[in-house]
Design an enzyme around this catalytic site. Structure first.
Site, PDB file in Angstrom:
ATOM      1  N   CYS A   1       0.837  -1.197   0.000  1.00 33.25           N
ATOM      2  CA  CYS A   1       0.000   0.000   0.000  1.00 33.25           C
ATOM      3  C   CYS A   1       0.874   1.249   0.000  1.00 33.25           C
ATOM      4  O   CYS A   1       1.504   1.561  -1.004  1.00 33.25           O
ATOM      5  CB  CYS A   1      -0.967  -0.043   1.181  1.00 33.25           C
ATOM      6  SG  CYS A   1      -2.382   1.068   0.996  1.00 33.25           S
TER       7      CYS A   1
ATOM      8  N   HIS B   1      -3.434  -5.333   0.005  1.00 34.95           N
ATOM      9  CA  HIS B   1      -2.949  -5.895   1.273  1.00 34.95           C
ATOM     10  C   HIS B   1      -2.965  -7.425   1.208  1.00 34.95           C
ATOM     11  O   HIS B   1      -3.927  -8.073   1.652  1.00 34.95           O
ATOM     12  CB  HIS B   1      -3.816  -5.404   2.434  1.00 34.95           C
ATOM     13  CG  HIS B   1      -3.630  -3.966   2.758  1.00 34.95           C
ATOM     14  ND1 HIS B   1      -2.714  -3.514   3.677  1.00 34.95           N
ATOM     15  CD2 HIS B   1      -4.225  -2.861   2.250  1.00 34.95           C
ATOM     16  CE1 HIS B   1      -2.761  -2.197   3.740  1.00 34.95           C
ATOM     17  NE2 HIS B   1      -3.669  -1.774   2.882  1.00 34.95           N
TER      18      HIS B   1
ATOM     19  N   GLU C   1      -1.447  -9.547   2.958  1.00 34.14           N
ATOM     20  CA  GLU C   1      -1.389 -10.192   4.268  1.00 34.14           C
ATOM     21  C   GLU C   1      -2.771 -10.621   4.761  1.00 34.14           C
ATOM     22  O   GLU C   1      -2.886 -11.539   5.589  1.00 34.14           O
ATOM     23  CB  GLU C   1      -0.724  -9.277   5.293  1.00 34.14           C
ATOM     24  CG  GLU C   1      -1.518  -8.048   5.719  1.00 34.14           C
ATOM     25  CD  GLU C   1      -1.370  -6.850   4.800  1.00 34.14           C
ATOM     26  OE1 GLU C   1      -1.766  -5.734   5.208  1.00 34.14           O
ATOM     27  OE2 GLU C   1      -0.853  -7.018   3.679  1.00 34.14           O
TER      28      GLU C   1
END
Length: 547
Positions: A380, A519, A521
């Site tokens: 990001c 993102h 993750e």
């Protein structure tokens, strides 16, 4: 219709209700059942989207664009069930819904009260999708006795009475403190917590007791007697070296069997824990170690980057290495050379964030990784800072910057390589935003498709040229600088389907340097590590072998 398990907490917060809920969900899956997990938070914020990470940890984003509590990340990581907007609600959202209905006249002139209007709104939320799964696990945030949580406790009490006997059970998580001076494990806090819970009409069926060590049988019997639960329903929740031990640890304690007994499910299906045994093996039987520097701005609270920390662990498990993540405040590089702090690391990760503080340090971290050929993952804002670094130091745009930090780009005080996105396509609809809009829920949120460049590193990593990842941001890299940057070696290897929005960049002549606008993750799991984190750790491992 689903069976409901309500998970409450007492004595103190942060005992691990979310982890216990997630682990129980995983154990029920191991026995062949389908599950969905939900979080009911008592705070008056509509959602955590506008809350500081220092207040509440990270914001977990769902595919359908909801900003939710970080516990939903635990739920997904342990069960693999993708969370939805309907899996998280706060008091603020409940009251907002009630007031909107009152303004529309839906209540036909009645006086609006907590009971029944607020509690009915909560019960309606709980009922969503109750025909889709075998078990619905609902965690109530905070602790019993909190004034803001009372409507939720009253609602679940009513909900259990509204449904047939045996369709709802209550699991209460408490603390058993150990008093070193007297050498005693004290049960009184748990007794008082259960007494408080029973005073509002809820009797726990299962007690999960958090402690530093084993709970002697004497204390178990005492808790069973004074808290009116079966002795085999007193479950010890000891401190663990890894959260991924929790499913196996809770199974050894008999939590899943206690739940099935409470529902009267006989005979109980045998669990298949092969997946979690493999996870445990990968955690504790590693071959080597890599050091990863996380250069961010919320480093004082690790929960601010909870999903990143877990995704790195998953990447380590995929490569059978231990990942030693170390948190570095980006601000220290604003006025200092990053080399002394970063020279001993095998990889550098720059995560997302908001606001200008620490951004110059993140730019320096990206520059260090590029110049020293250290594996770099920018997420990001971490991608945006890598692009600004490339523009400044490689592409002759020395005044490159972001509109996020200076809204006077129209006065040409700097070159806005990163700009405020005012419209984009979401599904079949155009979304429009203005700088002066409310902050909450106005970003590009949720899952979006990206197309990857054939032959690029990311296409090799994903093993496909079409991906779908979750976003949470309102600023974008400007596509008009693509040709200039690609001419210097920074490849735009992932784009939105319309080709307007850069999703991924990578340096062509670098061992491993990738920036992503999304993102990754948020979709990583211990039994299914995200491809980017798996390959990032692999690259770090290769770097460690060269040192």
């Amino acid at each position: 219709m689903a069976r409901y398990i309500f998970i409450t907490g007492g004595v103190v917060s942060s005992l691990g209700k979310g982890l216990a809920s997630a682990a129980l969900g995983a154990l029920l899956q191991a026995r062949g059942f389908t599950v969905r997990l939900r979080k009911l938070d008592p705070y008056l914020n509509v959602d955590p989207g506008t809350m500081s990470p220092f207040e509440h940890g990270e914001v977990f984003v769902t595919d359908d664009g909801a900003e939710t509590d970080l516990d939903l990340g635990h739920y997904e990581r342990f069960t693999g069930v993708a969370a939805r907007r309907t899996d998280s609600v706060s008091s603020g959202r409940i009251y907002s819904n009630v007031l909107e209905k009152e303004r529309r006249g839906d209540y036909l002139g009645k006086t609006i009260q907590v009971i029944p209007h607020v509690t009915n709104e909560i019960k309606d939320f709980l009922s969503i999708g109750d025909d889709e799964v075998d078990f619905m696990l609902c965690e109530i945030g905070g602790t019993v006795g909190d004034i803001e949580g009372l409507p939720f406790f009253e609602a679940i009490r009513q909900f259990s009475q509204d449904h047939p006997r045996g369709q709802c059970i209550f699991m209460h998580l408490t603390l058993l403190p150990y008093i070193a001076a007297s050498g005693e494990l004290k049960t009184k806090p748990t007794q008082h917590s259960v007494k408080e819970l029973r005073s509002i009409g809820i009797a726990p069926d299962i007690l999960v007791c958090r402690s530093e060590g084993p709970i002697p049988q004497k204390e178990r019997d005492k808790l069973a007697l004074f808290c009116n639960v079966r002795p085999d329903a007193v479950i010890a929740a000891q401190d663990l070296s890894s959260i991924y031990e929790a499913p196996l640890a809770y199974h050894r304690e008999g939590l899943d069997q206690a739940v099935l007994d409470a529902f009267g499910i006989q005979p109980a299906p045998k669990p298949d824990l092969t997946k979690w045994e493999d996870v445990s093996d990968r955690i504790f039987n590693t071959d080597g170690e890599v050091r990863v520097a996380i250069v961010g701005k919320y480093t004082q609270l690790e929960d601010a980057y909870k999903s990143i920390a877990e995704a790195l662990t998953h990447g380590g498990m995929a490569n059978r290495v231990k990942v030693r993540a170390e948190w570095i405040d980006a601000e220290i590089f604003d006025s200092a050379d990053p080399a002394p702090s970063l020279s001993g690391f095998h990889a550098i990760l720059v995560p997302g964030g908001f606001g200008e503080r620490g951004t110059e340090g993140k730019i320096k971290a990206a520059q260090y990784a590029r110049e020293h050929k250290i594996p770099y993952l920018g997420i990001c804002l971490g991608m945006q800072m890598a692009v600004i670094e490339a523009a400044r130091n490689v592409a002759d745009l020395s005044d490159a910057g972001s509109e996020e930090f200076d809204h006077e780009a129209g006065q040409k005080r700097f070159t806005p390589v990163v700009y405020h996105l005012k419209e984009w396509i979401q599904g079949a609809h155009k979304v429009e935003r203005r700088v002066e809009d409310d902050k909450g829920g106005t970003m590009r949120l949720g899952a979006y498709v990206a197309h990857l460049k054939e032959g690029s590193k990311v296409a090799q990593i994903y093993a496909t040229t079409r991906i779908e990842e979750r976003h949470r941001h309102r600023y974008e890299v400007d596509i008009k600088y693509r040709d200039k940057l690609e001419g210097k070696g920074l490849i735009f290897s992932g784009l939105s389907p319309d080709g307007r929005l850069p999703e991924i960049v990578e340096w062509k002549d670098h061992p491993w340097f990738i920036g992503v606008q999304f993102h990754p993750e948020l979709k990583s799991k211990p039994f299914d590590p995200h491809p980017l984190f798996r390959d990032f750790v692999r690259a770090a491992l290769e770097t460690s072998r060269l040192v």
